[in-house]
Scaffold this motif. Sequence first.
Motif, mmCIF file in Angstrom:
data_model
loop_
_atom_site.group_PDB
_atom_site.id
_atom_site.type_symbol
_atom_site.label_atom_id
_atom_site.label_comp_id
_atom_site.label_asym_id
_atom_site.label_seq_id
_atom_site.Cartn_x
_atom_site.Cartn_y
_atom_site.Cartn_z
ATOM 1 N N ASP A 147 0.844 -1.192 0.000
ATOM 2 C CA ASP A 147 0.000 0.000 0.000
ATOM 3 C C ASP A 147 0.880 1.244 0.000
ATOM 4 O OD1 ASP A 147 -1.685 2.206 0.707
ATOM 5 O OD2 ASP A 147 -3.151 0.769 1.474
ATOM 6 N N PRO A 148 0.892 1.977 -1.124
ATOM 7 C CA PRO A 148 1.779 3.142 -1.234
ATOM 8 C C PRO A 148 1.519 4.231 -0.181
ATOM 9 C CG PRO A 148 0.363 2.929 -3.192
ATOM 10 C CD PRO A 148 0.117 1.742 -2.326
ATOM 11 N N ARG A 149 0.336 4.224 0.425
ATOM 12 C CA ARG A 149 0.047 5.246 1.445
ATOM 13 C C ARG A 149 0.950 5.100 2.667
ATOM 14 N NH1 ARG A 149 -5.936 4.359 2.861
ATOM 15 N NH2 ARG A 149 -5.144 2.238 2.744
ATOM 16 N N SER A 150 1.445 3.895 2.910
ATOM 17 C CA SER A 150 2.300 3.703 4.086
ATOM 18 C C SER A 150 3.609 4.482 3.947
ATOM 19 C CB SER A 150 2.570 2.225 4.333
ATOM 20 O OG SER A 150 3.236 1.651 3.245
ATOM 21 N N CYS A 151 4.037 4.734 2.719
ATOM 22 C CA CYS A 151 5.278 5.481 2.490
ATOM 23 C C CYS A 151 5.127 6.970 2.792
ATOM 24 C CB CYS A 151 5.738 5.323 1.042
ATOM 25 S SG CYS A 151 6.193 3.643 0.650
ATOM 26 N N SER A 152 3.874 7.442 2.854
ATOM 27 C CA SER A 152 3.674 8.867 3.123
ATOM 28 C C SER A 152 3.081 9.138 4.504
ATOM 29 C CB SER A 152 2.783 9.481 2.039
ATOM 30 O OG SER A 152 1.525 8.838 2.023
ATOM 31 N N ALA A 153 2.889 8.081 5.296
ATOM 32 C CA ALA A 153 2.357 8.269 6.648
ATOM 33 C C ALA A 153 3.378 9.023 7.493
ATOM 34 C CB ALA A 153 2.031 6.920 7.271
ATOM 35 N N SER A 154 2.939 10.110 8.116
ATOM 36 C CA SER A 154 3.878 10.916 8.889
ATOM 37 C C SER A 154 3.773 10.679 10.395
ATOM 38 C CB SER A 154 3.662 12.401 8.585
ATOM 39 O OG SER A 154 2.343 12.776 8.931
ATOM 40 N N ASN A 155 2.773 9.885 10.803
ATOM 41 C CA ASN A 155 2.637 9.595 12.225
ATOM 42 C C ASN A 155 1.907 8.257 12.415
ATOM 43 O OD1 ASN A 155 -0.253 10.092 12.107
ATOM 44 N ND2 ASN A 155 0.243 12.273 12.108
ATOM 45 N N TYR A 156 1.830 7.815 13.650
ATOM 46 C CA TYR A 156 1.210 6.511 13.940
ATOM 47 C C TYR A 156 -0.263 6.484 13.537
ATOM 48 C CZ TYR A 156 5.249 4.655 16.411
ATOM 49 O OH TYR A 156 6.490 4.174 16.724
ATOM 50 N N LYS A 157 -0.957 7.586 13.707
ATOM 51 C CA LYS A 157 -2.379 7.609 13.374
ATOM 52 C C LYS A 157 -2.600 7.378 11.874
ATOM 53 C CE LYS A 157 -6.476 10.430 13.913
ATOM 54 N NZ LYS A 157 -6.990 11.701 14.391
ATOM 55 N N GLU A 158 -1.831 8.057 11.040
ATOM 56 C CA GLU A 158 -1.950 7.865 9.587
ATOM 57 C C GLU A 158 -1.577 6.438 9.202
ATOM 58 O OE1 GLU A 158 0.352 10.871 7.575
ATOM 59 O OE2 GLU A 158 -0.840 12.500 8.436
ATOM 60 N N LEU A 159 -0.549 5.912 9.830
ATOM 61 C CA LEU A 159 -0.125 4.547 9.538
ATOM 62 C C LEU A 159 -1.165 3.545 10.048
ATOM 63 C CD1 LEU A 159 2.171 3.021 8.168
ATOM 64 C CD2 LEU A 159 3.274 2.815 10.404
ATOM 65 N N ALA A 160 -1.814 3.872 11.164
ATOM 66 C CA ALA A 160 -2.850 2.994 11.714
ATOM 67 C C ALA A 160 -4.015 2.839 10.737
ATOM 68 C CB ALA A 160 -3.353 3.541 13.056
#
Length: 149
Positions: free
Chosen positions: A28-41
């Motif tokens: 999932d390419p979004r994981s490469c742009s997650a800037s914090n735990y909440k976005e990654l969660a």
Amino acid sequence: MNASTQLVETVCKKTISNSECLKAFDSDPRSCSASNYKELAIVALELPIANAKDSQNFINKLLKSDPRKPIKLCSYFYEGVVGSFNSAKTEIDEDPLTANYDVKIAGDDAGYCETALSSEGVKVSKISTRNHVVDLYSSIGDVITDQLA
């Protein structure tokens, strides 16, 4: 190494399988742009929701041609897997502690499916593989939601 890559690596090192975790996030390419735990969660819970729904559909289709009791039980438990991951995602903002609990329950339900199969001597490797994936996602979700609580 950027911050999101470091975030993913930090999470994955604490899961049941570092390499499988990294592979899951790579999907999932979004994981490469997650800037914090909440976005990654959010990514870490949307991946297993889609996977669990796909697994539930697979089991329900299999049930039509193979209505043995353990497969029926797996169908039942996968309703719980899907529900728990969905619930965990909705709780990220309001109650990370409940999200953490729900993510663990999803893994438990997949474990109950596996136990139902093995206790009856039923071997369906495609279900067992899916149970393992749920266990992985449960572990990932546990590590991430624990950081939010």
